[in-house]
Write an enzyme that holds these catalytic residues in place. Structure first.
Site, PDB file in Angstrom:
ATOM      1  CG  PHE A 145      -1.682   1.249   1.467  1.00  0.00           C
ATOM      2  CD1 PHE A 145      -2.197   2.015   0.428  1.00  0.00           C
ATOM      3  CD2 PHE A 145      -1.855   1.686   2.773  1.00  0.00           C
ATOM      4  CE1 PHE A 145      -2.872   3.201   0.688  1.00  0.00           C
ATOM      5  CE2 PHE A 145      -2.533   2.869   3.040  1.00  0.00           C
ATOM      6  CZ  PHE A 145      -3.037   3.630   2.003  1.00  0.00           C
ATOM      7  CG  ASN A 167       7.582 -11.513   0.515  1.00  0.00           C
ATOM      8  OD1 ASN A 167       6.709 -10.639   0.537  1.00  0.00           O
ATOM      9  ND2 ASN A 167       7.782 -12.331   1.534  1.00  0.00           N
ATOM     10  N   GLY A 186      -4.057  -9.221  -6.189  1.00  0.00           N
ATOM     11  CA  GLY A 186      -4.470  -8.367  -7.293  1.00  0.00           C
ATOM     12  C   GLY A 186      -4.305  -6.896  -6.969  1.00  0.00           C
ATOM     13  CE1 TYR A 214       3.499  -4.378  11.613  1.00  0.00           C
ATOM     14  CE2 TYR A 214       2.447  -2.807  13.082  1.00  0.00           C
ATOM     15  CZ  TYR A 214       3.032  -3.100  11.870  1.00  0.00           C
ATOM     16  OH  TYR A 214       3.155  -2.120  10.918  1.00  0.00           O
ATOM     17  NE  ARG A 233      -6.715   2.114  16.180  1.00  0.00           N
ATOM     18  CZ  ARG A 233      -7.023   1.685  17.400  1.00  0.00           C
ATOM     19  NH1 ARG A 233      -7.242   2.560  18.380  1.00  0.00           N
ATOM     20  NH2 ARG A 233      -7.118   0.400  17.661  1.00  0.00           N
TER      21      ARG A 233
END
Length: 328
Positions: free
Chosen positions: A11, A32, A40, A154, A218
Site C-alpha cells: 500500500f 515477496n 491483485g 507487531y 485513532r
C-alpha cells in the site's frame, strides 16, 4: 536518483514507488508478494508505478524476493542512492498468531537491509515504523518521548526495527529516519481494515460492524500526507537519526468513523457491534510537533475529506477492489 523501495508493491510502498517513478527517478521495488491479502491489489500498485515511470521517462524495475535474502538485498542496495524500507509482515492480529514470522521479516529483514546500507554507504534509509510501538497510553497525544510498551508482537518488531535504525545512525553514521505512521488510509489500502470494512458493507446495504464498543480512537492519516513527508526526505537531511510521528490532526473514535462512512453512503443503516479484537490498542493520537519543527510537516487532508475521497475512489474501483464483488 536511484531509489530502492522495499515492500514497494504494498500500500504505502506502492504509492511511494508510483510517486518517485512519476518524478522521473529510477525506481527498483523489492517485494515477496506475501499473500496476506488479495495479490491483485499489489498488481495494481505495480501497474500504477510502471505507468508513472513510462509517462515521466524514468525507470521501474520489480524484483520478486524477500527482505531476508542477504545476497539479493545486498545487490539491490549496492545500486541505490536512497532506500525506503516499507517491507514488513503487516497486521497486529496476524502477529499474535505468528510472532516468529513477524520477527523474521520485520526485525531480521531490517537488520539485513541496514547492514547492506552501511556496507554500500547509501545516502539515506527511511524506515516505516508504527504507532503500535506505544501500546497503552500514559498520556495523549503520544509524543516521541512517550514510553514504548507495545501490546502486540507487531509493535515489538517495529520498535526493534526503528531502534536498530537509530543505532546505525549513532554508531555507524548511516543516515536514517524512522517514521511512526498512524493508521494510514487511502486508495489501494489493505482491504481488511476498519475503514474498508465499513465502506464495503455500507455499499452492499449491510450495517458496518464495530469490534468492541466503538470508543477506541485513532488518528487516520491520508496516504498523500505520508507520501509527501517521505518525498521530502529524499534530499532533506534535517531529520537524520530521528524517529518521528507521522499522523493527522484528526483524532476520531471508531463509532464516529462508522457513522461518517454510513452517512456518506446510506444513512438508513444501523451500526452493529461485536467482540473486540486481540492486540488492538485502545487509543492512538499523534503529537506531530517534532515532524513539524524538523520538516515543516502539516497534514493537509482531514478525516471527512479523506473519507469522501476514498469512498469515491472505492466506487470507481469496486469491481476489482471490493472483496464481496471479486468473490461473487
Amino acid at each position: 536518483m536511484q531509489i530502492l523501495v522495499t515492500g514497494g508493491a504494498g500500500f504505502i510502498g506502492g504509492h511511494l514507488a508510483e510517486h518517485f517513478a512519476g518524478e522521473g527517478h529510477d525506481v527498483v521495488v523489492l517485494d515477496n508478494f506475501e499473500p496476506y491479502y488479495d495479490l491483485g491489489i499489489k498488481d495494481r500498485n505495480v501497474e500504477a508505478a510502471r505507468n508513472a515511470a513510462e509517462a515521466a521517462g524514468g525507470s521501474y524495475e520489480l524484483v520478486d524476493g524477500s527482505i531476508t535474502d542477504e545476497e539479493q538485498v545486498d545487490d539491490l542496495v549496492a545500486g541505490a542512492d536512497v532506500v525506503y524500507h516499507q517491507a514488513a509482515q503487516a497486521g497486529v492480529r496476524k502477529s499474535v498468531e505468528q510472532p516468529e514470522k513477524v520477527n523474521e521479516y520485520n526485525v531480521d529483514g531490517t537488520m539485513t537491509l541496514l547492514e547492506a546500507a552501511r556496507r554500500h554507504d547509501v545516502e539515506r534509509v527511511v524506515l516505516a515504523s508504527s504507532s503500535s510501538v506505544y501500546g497503552k497510553p500514559e498520556y495523549l497525544p503520544y509524543d516521541e518521548d512517550h514510553p514504548t510498551t507495545p501490546v502486540s508482537p507487531y509493535g515489538v518488531s517495529k520498535l526493534a526495527s526503528e531502534q536498530y535504525a537509530r543505532v546505525y545512525n549513532e554508531v555507524y553514521g548511516l543516515p536514517t529516519v524512522a517514521l511512526r505512521y498512524f493508521t494510514v488510509y487511502g486508495p489501494r489500502m489493505r482491504p481488511n481494515m476498519a475503514m474498508t470494512n465499513f465502506v464495503s458493507r455500507c455499499l452492499h446495504g449491510e450495517p458496518p460492524v464495530i469490534y468492541g464498543d466503538g470508543t477506541q480512537t485513532r488518528d487516520f492519516t491520508y496516504v498523500d500526507d505520508v507520501k509527501r513527508v517521505n518525498a521530502q526526505l529524499l534530499e532533506d537531511d534535517s531529520a537524520d537519526g530521528e524517529i518521528l510521528n507521522v499522523g493527522s490532526t484528526d483524532n476520531i473514535d471508531i463509532q464516529t468513523l462508522a457513522e461518517v462512512v454510513r452517512d456518506e453512503i446510506d444513512p438508513s443503516l444501523e451500526l452493529e457491534y461485536t467482540d473486540p479484537r486481540e492486540g488492538d490498542a485502545e487509543h492512538t493520537h499523534a503529537d506531530i510537533s517534532k515532524a513539524n519543527e524538523l520538516l515543516g510537516y502539516e497534514p493537509a487532508v482531514d478525516i471527512r475529506q479523506g473519507v469522501s475521497t476514498f469512498i469515491d475512489w472505492y466506487r470507481a474501483n469496486q469491481e476489482w477492489y471490493d472483496p464481496l464483488v471479486r468473490n461473487s
